[in-house]
Design a protein around this motif. Structure first.
Motif, PDB file in Angstrom:
ATOM      1  N   SER A  46       0.830  -1.210   0.000  1.00  0.00           N
ATOM      2  CA  SER A  46       0.000   0.000   0.000  1.00  0.00           C
ATOM      3  C   SER A  46       0.862   1.256   0.000  1.00  0.00           C
ATOM      4  O   SER A  46       0.567   2.231  -0.707  1.00  0.00           O
ATOM      5  CB  SER A  46      -0.920   0.003   1.230  1.00  0.00           C
ATOM      6  OG  SER A  46      -1.757  -1.134   1.235  1.00  0.00           O
ATOM      7  N   ILE A  47       1.945   1.235   0.780  1.00  0.00           N
ATOM      8  CA  ILE A  47       2.828   2.399   0.845  1.00  0.00           C
ATOM      9  C   ILE A  47       3.532   2.603  -0.490  1.00  0.00           C
ATOM     10  O   ILE A  47       3.660   3.736  -0.974  1.00  0.00           O
ATOM     11  CB  ILE A  47       3.840   2.246   1.997  1.00  0.00           C
ATOM     12  CG1 ILE A  47       3.107   2.359   3.334  1.00  0.00           C
ATOM     13  CG2 ILE A  47       4.946   3.295   1.905  1.00  0.00           C
ATOM     14  CD1 ILE A  47       3.947   2.014   4.528  1.00  0.00           C
ATOM     15  N   ALA A  48       3.970   1.504  -1.123  1.00  0.00           N
ATOM     16  CA  ALA A  48       4.604   1.632  -2.440  1.00  0.00           C
ATOM     17  C   ALA A  48       3.617   2.210  -3.451  1.00  0.00           C
ATOM     18  O   ALA A  48       3.981   3.054  -4.281  1.00  0.00           O
ATOM     19  CB  ALA A  48       5.112   0.270  -2.914  1.00  0.00           C
ATOM     20  N   GLY A  49       2.366   1.765  -3.388  1.00  0.00           N
ATOM     21  CA  GLY A  49       1.348   2.317  -4.281  1.00  0.00           C
ATOM     22  C   GLY A  49       1.107   3.788  -4.021  1.00  0.00           C
ATOM     23  O   GLY A  49       0.951   4.579  -4.956  1.00  0.00           O
ATOM     24  N   LEU A  50       1.082   4.171  -2.742  1.00  0.00           N
ATOM     25  CA  LEU A  50       0.879   5.571  -2.395  1.00  0.00           C
ATOM     26  C   LEU A  50       2.066   6.421  -2.829  1.00  0.00           C
ATOM     27  O   LEU A  50       1.891   7.528  -3.364  1.00  0.00           O
ATOM     28  CB  LEU A  50       0.663   5.692  -0.885  1.00  0.00           C
ATOM     29  CG  LEU A  50       0.276   7.073  -0.355  1.00  0.00           C
ATOM     30  CD1 LEU A  50      -1.045   7.530  -0.977  1.00  0.00           C
ATOM     31  CD2 LEU A  50       0.158   7.045   1.169  1.00  0.00           C
ATOM     32  N   ALA A 302      -6.216  11.903 -11.876  1.00  0.00           N
ATOM     33  CA  ALA A 302      -6.811  11.367 -10.646  1.00  0.00           C
ATOM     34  C   ALA A 302      -7.069   9.866 -10.784  1.00  0.00           C
ATOM     35  O   ALA A 302      -6.803   9.082  -9.853  1.00  0.00           O
ATOM     36  CB  ALA A 302      -8.107  12.109 -10.334  1.00  0.00           C
ATOM     37  N   ALA A 303      -7.574   9.456 -11.943  1.00  0.00           N
ATOM     38  CA  ALA A 303      -7.840   8.035 -12.173  1.00  0.00           C
ATOM     39  C   ALA A 303      -6.553   7.224 -12.153  1.00  0.00           C
ATOM     40  O   ALA A 303      -6.504   6.124 -11.582  1.00  0.00           O
ATOM     41  CB  ALA A 303      -8.568   7.848 -13.505  1.00  0.00           C
ATOM     42  N   VAL A 304      -5.487   7.744 -12.773  1.00  0.00           N
ATOM     43  CA  VAL A 304      -4.198   7.051 -12.784  1.00  0.00           C
ATOM     44  C   VAL A 304      -3.684   6.860 -11.359  1.00  0.00           C
ATOM     45  O   VAL A 304      -3.219   5.775 -10.978  1.00  0.00           O
ATOM     46  CB  VAL A 304      -3.167   7.830 -13.630  1.00  0.00           C
ATOM     47  CG1 VAL A 304      -1.748   7.301 -13.375  1.00  0.00           C
ATOM     48  CG2 VAL A 304      -3.500   7.715 -15.114  1.00  0.00           C
ATOM     49  N   ALA A 305      -3.762   7.920 -10.545  1.00  0.00           N
ATOM     50  CA  ALA A 305      -3.274   7.844  -9.167  1.00  0.00           C
ATOM     51  C   ALA A 305      -4.058   6.814  -8.352  1.00  0.00           C
ATOM     52  O   ALA A 305      -3.473   6.005  -7.615  1.00  0.00           O
ATOM     53  CB  ALA A 305      -3.353   9.216  -8.511  1.00  0.00           C
ATOM     54  N   ILE A 306      -5.373   6.830  -8.492  1.00  0.00           N
ATOM     55  CA  ILE A 306      -6.206   5.881  -7.742  1.00  0.00           C
ATOM     56  C   ILE A 306      -5.939   4.449  -8.198  1.00  0.00           C
ATOM     57  O   ILE A 306      -5.784   3.521  -7.379  1.00  0.00           O
ATOM     58  CB  ILE A 306      -7.697   6.238  -7.907  1.00  0.00           C
ATOM     59  CG1 ILE A 306      -7.993   7.577  -7.229  1.00  0.00           C
ATOM     60  CG2 ILE A 306      -8.586   5.135  -7.352  1.00  0.00           C
ATOM     61  CD1 ILE A 306      -9.360   8.144  -7.553  1.00  0.00           C
ATOM     62  N   LEU A 307      -5.879   4.246  -9.516  1.00  0.00           N
ATOM     63  CA  LEU A 307      -5.641   2.904 -10.050  1.00  0.00           C
ATOM     64  C   LEU A 307      -4.250   2.398  -9.679  1.00  0.00           C
ATOM     65  O   LEU A 307      -4.064   1.197  -9.435  1.00  0.00           O
ATOM     66  CB  LEU A 307      -5.820   2.906 -11.563  1.00  0.00           C
ATOM     67  CG  LEU A 307      -7.261   3.057 -12.055  1.00  0.00           C
ATOM     68  CD1 LEU A 307      -7.290   3.406 -13.540  1.00  0.00           C
ATOM     69  CD2 LEU A 307      -8.059   1.780 -11.786  1.00  0.00           C
ATOM     70  N   ALA A 325      -6.656  -3.475 -12.779  1.00  0.00           N
ATOM     71  CA  ALA A 325      -6.362  -2.065 -12.497  1.00  0.00           C
ATOM     72  C   ALA A 325      -5.226  -1.533 -13.359  1.00  0.00           C
ATOM     73  O   ALA A 325      -5.236  -0.359 -13.765  1.00  0.00           O
ATOM     74  CB  ALA A 325      -6.014  -1.885 -11.015  1.00  0.00           C
ATOM     75  N   ILE A 326      -4.228  -2.389 -13.654  1.00  0.00           N
ATOM     76  CA  ILE A 326      -3.078  -1.943 -14.446  1.00  0.00           C
ATOM     77  C   ILE A 326      -3.501  -1.540 -15.853  1.00  0.00           C
ATOM     78  O   ILE A 326      -3.016  -0.543 -16.402  1.00  0.00           O
ATOM     79  CB  ILE A 326      -2.009  -3.055 -14.522  1.00  0.00           C
ATOM     80  CG1 ILE A 326      -1.286  -3.185 -13.182  1.00  0.00           C
ATOM     81  CG2 ILE A 326      -0.994  -2.763 -15.625  1.00  0.00           C
ATOM     82  CD1 ILE A 326      -0.330  -4.354 -13.127  1.00  0.00           C
ATOM     83  N   THR A 327      -4.407  -2.317 -16.458  1.00  0.00           N
ATOM     84  CA  THR A 327      -4.777  -2.059 -17.846  1.00  0.00           C
ATOM     85  C   THR A 327      -5.373  -0.662 -18.055  1.00  0.00           C
ATOM     86  O   THR A 327      -4.898   0.090 -18.915  1.00  0.00           O
ATOM     87  CB  THR A 327      -5.736  -3.144 -18.355  1.00  0.00           C
ATOM     88  OG1 THR A 327      -5.079  -4.409 -18.293  1.00  0.00           O
ATOM     89  CG2 THR A 327      -6.173  -2.866 -19.778  1.00  0.00           C
ATOM     90  N   PRO A 328      -6.390  -0.256 -17.302  1.00  0.00           N
ATOM     91  CA  PRO A 328      -6.884   1.111 -17.503  1.00  0.00           C
ATOM     92  C   PRO A 328      -5.848   2.164 -17.131  1.00  0.00           C
ATOM     93  O   PRO A 328      -5.779   3.218 -17.770  1.00  0.00           O
ATOM     94  CB  PRO A 328      -8.114   1.187 -16.587  1.00  0.00           C
ATOM     95  CG  PRO A 328      -7.959   0.077 -15.612  1.00  0.00           C
ATOM     96  CD  PRO A 328      -7.213  -0.997 -16.336  1.00  0.00           C
ATOM     97  N   MET A 329      -5.026   1.879 -16.103  1.00  0.00           N
ATOM     98  CA  MET A 329      -3.994   2.838 -15.730  1.00  0.00           C
ATOM     99  C   MET A 329      -3.007   3.036 -16.882  1.00  0.00           C
ATOM    100  O   MET A 329      -2.644   4.167 -17.226  1.00  0.00           O
ATOM    101  CB  MET A 329      -3.243   2.365 -14.491  1.00  0.00           C
ATOM    102  CG  MET A 329      -2.151   3.322 -14.021  1.00  0.00           C
ATOM    103  SD  MET A 329      -1.229   2.642 -12.627  1.00  0.00           S
ATOM    104  CE  MET A 329      -0.383   1.272 -13.408  1.00  0.00           C
ATOM    105  N   ALA A 330      -2.573   1.928 -17.499  1.00  0.00           N
ATOM    106  CA  ALA A 330      -1.623   2.020 -18.609  1.00  0.00           C
ATOM    107  C   ALA A 330      -2.230   2.759 -19.797  1.00  0.00           C
ATOM    108  O   ALA A 330      -1.558   3.569 -20.452  1.00  0.00           O
ATOM    109  CB  ALA A 330      -1.179   0.617 -19.030  1.00  0.00           C
TER     110      ALA A 330
END
Length: 385
Positions: A46-50, A302-307, A325-330
């Motif tokens: 979670s911290i790495a994602g944040l 915002a969507a990229v950060a959340i994903l 989650a990776i696919t829409p983020m990419a």
């Protein structure tokens, strides 16, 4: 007169190519691919994602308000360095994140230079494939760990889009570097939040390793020179096939290949193929739902950060969940970098991912050693018992 060893004969029969194909398509492989696992530390994930989300936002915003707003996507790519080394000590983490940053900037510089020189699309795809093999080997030798070389190849794939001047080349390199530097600073400032005594599971032993333990080989099959060459060959075949069929993002097929071939053995390769394909199909639907509404820069960011945060929380439980989650983020990050059409990108992502996974499995099976096939046969037998 020599008599055949019955044990060897039985082993060879169970590890034939025909048996390998049957074991590969067995329903058990799909079932295994959908199993949930407990990650070593949800807190560290979670911290790495944040950390990555904050770095992505800061890099993109800084570039959005700079004279080079079109470089926001490349800044976000550099910020992905924050994903690496989440279980390392603070001192080692700084080294890992710095190394990951260099491995993100280098392919952007190399392939952007090739794009500026006027290289043909086919030559650029071949160069991307060669860089993919090199990145896989370097990522292993430097021990940067998860999420592996696929992130570096993703950055490289963004760099093969055409540019017309040396100034644009420099902008790409500096923007990616800025993102990597921001990631390093964010990690250095917040690493005290991570758990420092996480017990990690042992790495998967490759086929042919001594049973019951023993010393782990210096280079696992996933990144031995032979396997790096396999990655190059698979990436060339898959990306050129996608190009020949007129798909708009053939480089993504090469990304699919390296994601699948990061497995240390045949069962891992098969699982990654199932997980990446199924997760991509679901994730592409999410991306289409977002992109069809023509979101603004701020909505995309915002969507990229959340994903990004969601990805790191769930991917340790199952790689397919992470792919959702990776696919829409990419795809959203690609929109920041190239402003492609939504429907076109979504369809291309599904096709290219499936093609890359298929080519990766076919090559892995055709070029498999007896040890690798025996490993799959033993794995299949254990799951049936």
């Amino acid at each position: 007169m020599n008599t055949p060893d019955p044990d060897n004969t039985t082993a060879s029969s169970s590890a034939s190519h025909g048996q390998m194909v049957r074991q590969t398509v067995a329903p058990a492989r799909l079932k295994e691919s959908l199993e949930l696992n407990r990650p070593p530390s949800v807190r560290n994930a979670s911290i790495a994602g944040l950390q990555a989300s904050i770095a992505v936002v800061l890099a993109a915003v800084a570039l959005h308000y700079s004279p080079w707003p079109s470089m926001a996507g490349f800044g976000s790519l550099g910020a992905m360095a924050a994903l690496f080394g989440r279980f390392a000590t603070p001192a080692k983490r700084r080294w890992v994140v710095g190394t990951a940053g260099a491995l993100l900037v280098s392919p952007v510089a190399i392939l952007s230079l090739a794009a500026w020189s006027g290289a043909s699309p086919v030559l650029l795809l071949v160069m991307l494939s060669l860089v993919a093999g090199a990145l896989a080997s370097v990522a292993h030798r430097t021990q940067v760990g998860a999420p592996g070389a696929v992130i570096f190849v993703f950055a490289a794939s963004a760099a093969i889009t055409p540019i017309s001047s040396g100034g644009e080349w420099l902008e790409r390199v500096l923007a990616t570097t800025l993102g990597a530097v921001i990631a390093w600073i964010i990690c250095a400032l917040t690493d005290s939040m991570r758990e420092q005594d996480v017990k990690l599971p042992p790495p998967p032993m490759p086929a042919g390793a001594p049973a019951g333990g023993g010393r782990q080989p210096a280079l696992t099959p996933g990144y031995a020179p032979r396997q790096a060459a396999r990655i190059v060959a698979c990436a060339i075949v898959s990306s050129l096939l996608a190009h020949a069929m007129g798909w708009s993002h053939p480089a993504w097929a090469a990304i699919g290949v390296i994601a699948v071939l990061q497995g240390a053995h045949l069962p891992g390769t098969i699982h990654r193929a199932w997980q990446r394909t199924l997760g991509t199909i679901v994730g592409a639907g999410i991306a289409w739902a977002i992109l069809v509404n023509e979101p603004s820069f701020w909505q995309i960011l915002a969507a990229v950060a959340i994903l990004q945060f969601i990805t790191e929380v769930i991917i340790g439980f199952n790689y397919a969940l992470g792919q959702i989650a990776i696919t829409p983020m990419a795809l959203l990050m690609t929109t920041l970098a190239s402003h492609s059409e939504a429907a076109d990108m979504v369809i291309s992502r599904i096709y290219d991912t499936a093609l890359g996974a298929l080519v990766g499995i076919v090559f892995a099976m055709l070029l498999s050693t007896l040890d690798e096939r025996l490993h799959l046969a033993r794995h299949h037998s254990r799951k049936r018992s």
